[in-house]
Design an enzyme around this catalytic site. Structure first.
Site, PDB file in Angstrom:
ATOM      1  N   TYR A 190       3.700   0.451   8.547  1.00  0.00           N
ATOM      2  CA  TYR A 190       3.501  -0.771   8.198  1.00  0.00           C
ATOM      3  C   TYR A 190       3.610  -1.713   9.518  1.00  0.00           C
ATOM      4  CZ  TYR A 190       4.796  -5.752   7.113  1.00  0.00           C
ATOM      5  OH  TYR A 190       4.728  -7.018   6.909  1.00  0.00           O
TER       6      TYR A 190
ATOM      7  N   GLY B 165       0.188 -10.190  -6.175  1.00  0.00           N
ATOM      8  CA  GLY B 165       0.251 -11.552  -6.364  1.00  0.00           C
ATOM      9  C   GLY B 165       0.294 -11.934  -7.948  1.00  0.00           C
TER      10      GLY B 165
END
Ligand code: UDP
Length: 323
Positions: free
Chosen positions: A140, A36
């Site tokens: 994932y 981020g």
């Protein structure tokens, strides 16, 4: 309402923060800034902490009040998850358990979870609805499915209310150009096409021999602001519905890689060089959502259905990214 947005410095999280703040909510962002961006946190305060470190997480969240938690923190690259599965299970499963445990100790009973179309594995139908078998083909997808199952147990054991939103292909950017998609390395199609438009380098088309109308893979591209509006509706839904719920989020309309490229050429006003490459391992030919449930139950209606409009918002960002 007060919302804690875990992963609010990321691509989808930042758009969600802007959206929720605009409609009058108070957001607090928790992020470790591994992928981020500090500059993307503009609509609430940032708490820097890693969800994998339970003691550190609890310390960082001392004094924080939340009516609900939105959990978007995740390692999310399919290929990487095959190479370092422990990291994926540690972050996406054990880290999520730490957040859930904090919520339990603080009596926060609403959890909105970012899930993914990767929980389905190889599609067995043209349109994927919520009842489609969940047989993920990589760590994932498995890590996200594990959390979906944990949320069912949590509803039973602790009365936790939850919604898992299974995103298809998130794309586009904020209309004002404040925030956008900024990954390094970038693996996604639309940013790669637009980067190629800017650099003059060739964009790679992974496979042009699929059993699809033009031979390239078909995906369901859903604008990041439409994802944000679905989150807002899901938060309202949880306020009056108990239990663990799942929704698929897509436009319900597929676009091939070549169709995306053609739409991008229209937006940028010039040809974008492309070269056909071998197929990318793990890519199914077609992945399109049946998002009827989200429309009917949440009252969701995606606003960005036109590919050139979607790419136009992304182009505005990529020409002049703020971070
Ligand atoms: N793709 C491509 N070139 C790129 C990136 C992606 O041809 O530079 C293809 C990819 O093989 C898939 C589709 O575009 O068929 C969407 O891929 P993306 O990585 O954007 O999302 P995914 O569907 O993997 O979540």
């Amino acid at each position: 309402m007060k919302y804690l947005i875990c992963g609010g410095a990321g691509y989808i999280g930042a758009h969600l923060c802007k959206w929720l703040a605009r409609v009058g909510h108070e957001v607090t962002v928790l992020d470790n800034l591994s992928t981020g961006h500090r500059a993307a946190v503009r609509w609430g305060r940032l708490i820097e902490a890693d969800i994998v470190d339970r003691a550190g997480l609890f310390r960082a969240l001392e004094g924080v009040h939340a009516d609900a938690v939105v959990h978007l923190c995740a390692r999310s690259l399919v290929g990487e998850s095959m190479a370092v599965p422990y990291d994926y299970y540690a972050n996406n499963v054990a880290g999520t358990l730490n957040v859930l445990e904090w919520m339990r100790t603080r009596n926060v009973d609403k959890f909105l979870f970012s899930s993914t179309a990767a929980v389905f594995g190889h599609p067995q139908a043209e349109l994927i609805d919520e009842g489609h078998p969940t047989l993920p083909i990589n760590p994932y997808g498995r890590s996200k499915l594990m959390v979906e199952r944990i949320l069912q147990d949590a509803a039973q054991a602790h009365g936790l209310r939850s919604v898992a939103l299974r995103y298809f292909n998130a794309c586009g950017a904020d209309e004002q150009g404040d925030i956008g998609e900024s990954h390094e390395p970038e693996t996604h199609l639309i940013p790669n096409v637009l980067r190629a438009a800017l650099s003059g380098e060739r964009v790679r088309i992974f496979g042009d021999d699929y059993p699809t109308p033009d031979g390239t893979c078909v995906r369901d591209y859903v604008h990041v602001n439409d994802l944000a509006s679905a989150h807002e509706l899901a938060l309202k839904f949880m306020a009056c519905n108990e239990g663990a719920h799942v929704f698929n989020l897509g436009n319900g309309c597929g676009f091939s890689v070549k169709q995306v490229l053609a739409a991008a050429e229209e937006v940028v006003g010039r040809a974008i060089a492309a070269e056909a490459m071998p197929r990318r391992p793990g890519d199914p030919p077609v992945l399109v959502a049946a998002s009827r449930k989200a429309r009917e139950v949440l009252g969701w209606s995606p606003a960005y259905t036109d590919m050139t409009r979607i790419i136009d918002t992304a182009w505005r960002w990529h020409r002049n990214p703020a971070y």
